[in-house]
Design an enzyme around this catalytic site. Structure first.
Site, PDB file in Angstrom:
ATOM      1  N   ASP A 262       0.964  -1.384  -0.353  1.00 49.82           N
ATOM      2  CA  ASP A 262      -0.398  -0.250  -0.266  1.00 49.82           C
ATOM      3  C   ASP A 262       0.492   0.946   0.440  1.00 49.82           C
ATOM      4  O   ASP A 262       1.722   0.789   0.157  1.00 49.82           O
ATOM      5  CB  ASP A 262      -0.951  -0.022   0.580  1.00 49.82           C
ATOM      6  CG  ASP A 262      -0.744  -0.215   3.032  1.00 49.82           C
ATOM      7  OD1 ASP A 262       0.319   0.628   2.993  1.00 49.82           O
ATOM      8  OD2 ASP A 262      -0.833  -0.949   3.067  1.00 49.82           O
ATOM      9  N   ARG A 263       0.344   2.266  -0.346  1.00 51.02           N
ATOM     10  CA  ARG A 263       1.176   3.866  -0.404  1.00 51.02           C
ATOM     11  C   ARG A 263       2.744   4.013   0.440  1.00 51.02           C
ATOM     12  O   ARG A 263       2.949   4.418   0.214  1.00 51.02           O
ATOM     13  CB  ARG A 263      -0.037   4.857  -0.615  1.00 51.02           C
ATOM     14  CG  ARG A 263       0.751   6.473  -1.018  1.00 51.02           C
ATOM     15  CD  ARG A 263      -0.393   7.282  -1.538  1.00 51.02           C
ATOM     16  NE  ARG A 263       0.312   8.744  -1.933  1.00 51.02           N
ATOM     17  CZ  ARG A 263      -0.295   9.108  -0.690  1.00 51.02           C
ATOM     18  NH1 ARG A 263      -1.106   9.208   0.408  1.00 51.02           N
ATOM     19  NH2 ARG A 263      -0.030  10.549  -1.194  1.00 51.02           N
TER      20      ARG A 263
END
Length: 250
Positions: free
Chosen positions: A117-118
């Site tokens: 994820d980011r």
């Protein structure tokens, strides 16, 4: 997509359509099946919806009305992902992508394997080898991943034992393959080894116990480590490393 069907090994022909699409670097075999079933693939200018038909060297296959051909050059890149980069090929919000970090000319379309994820940093593999990407993503192959986790609160030995026992999450039961302190002097840091590839599973695991993950870094993936790869940098895998990945699960 550049390629040369004649350069492929003769023993690969005939080739199933979903495998052909994967070898063209479009996506994994599983995703290729979906493309075919949705009518997005043409063979000899006719839409086909059967993923397992056999393609010969004389057939022409199109995706989005562009001819695609199996690549004769596979690329395998190991990247140490920084924070605030997404690990998807395209993004409607125009955010920074890990593909922006690959600073070399290539005609090959690379896709991430084992997405992060980011806000998560660490190891991620990019390749145009759709077959290997599918293999590494499949749960039955139990690809091992180790994360360094920074928690918002201190832990104790009693809490650590609870972490080690596992927990029932909303999408299934998770028991770490291994879990222990990362640094003896900081009880907020732990190392967790898992083989699950479910979305945000590490963060959700610790949330189950009332902890928030403040930082998350993947330090090991399928036998690969971050050695000599600083944040935001990458390297190509060696032939031995590629061979080892291809033998996982055998």
């Amino acid at each position: 997509m550049k390629g040369n069907k004649g350069a492929m090994r003769k023993d690969l022909w005939p080739m199933r359509l979903n495998k052909y699409i994967a070898y063209a670097g479009i996506c994994s075999r599983r995703k290729a099946e979906e493309l075919v079933k949705r009518g997005q693939i043409k063979v000899n200018d006719v839409i086909v919806k059967i993923p397992f038909i056999e393609i010969t060297q004389n057939d022409t296959v199109k995706f989005k009305d562009q001819i695609i051909t199996p690549t004769k050059k596979f690329v395998y890149i190991l990247l140490n992902k920084p924070k605030n980069y997404i690990s998807t090929v395209s993004d409607e919000k125009n955010r920074n992508s890990i593909l922006d970090l690959i600073k070399e000319n290539s005609d090959e379309r690379l896709y991430p394997v084992g997405r992060l994820d980011r806000n998560t940093t660490g190891l991620i593999l990019l390749t145009n080898d759709g077959h290997l990407a599918q293999k590494l993503s499949h749960p039955r192959n139990s690809v091992s991943k180790i994360y360094k986790v920074w928690l918002d609160k201190k832990t104790t030995q009693e809490i650590l034992i609870k972490f080690q026992k596992g927990a029932q999450l909303e999408d299934g039961y998770l028991k770490p393959d291994a879990l222990n302190y990362s640094e003896i002097n900081d009880p907020r840091e732990v190392l967790i080894e898992i083989h699950s590839g479910k979305n945000r599973v590490v963060r959700r695991y610790f949330e189950h116990f009332g902890f928030t993950v403040e930082k998350l870094d993947r330090v090991y993936y399928a036998g690969l480590t971050k050695k000599n790869i600083s944040r935001g940098r990458y390297r190509h895998l060696t032939p031995d490393e590629v061979r080892n990945l291809k033998h996982l699960g055998k």
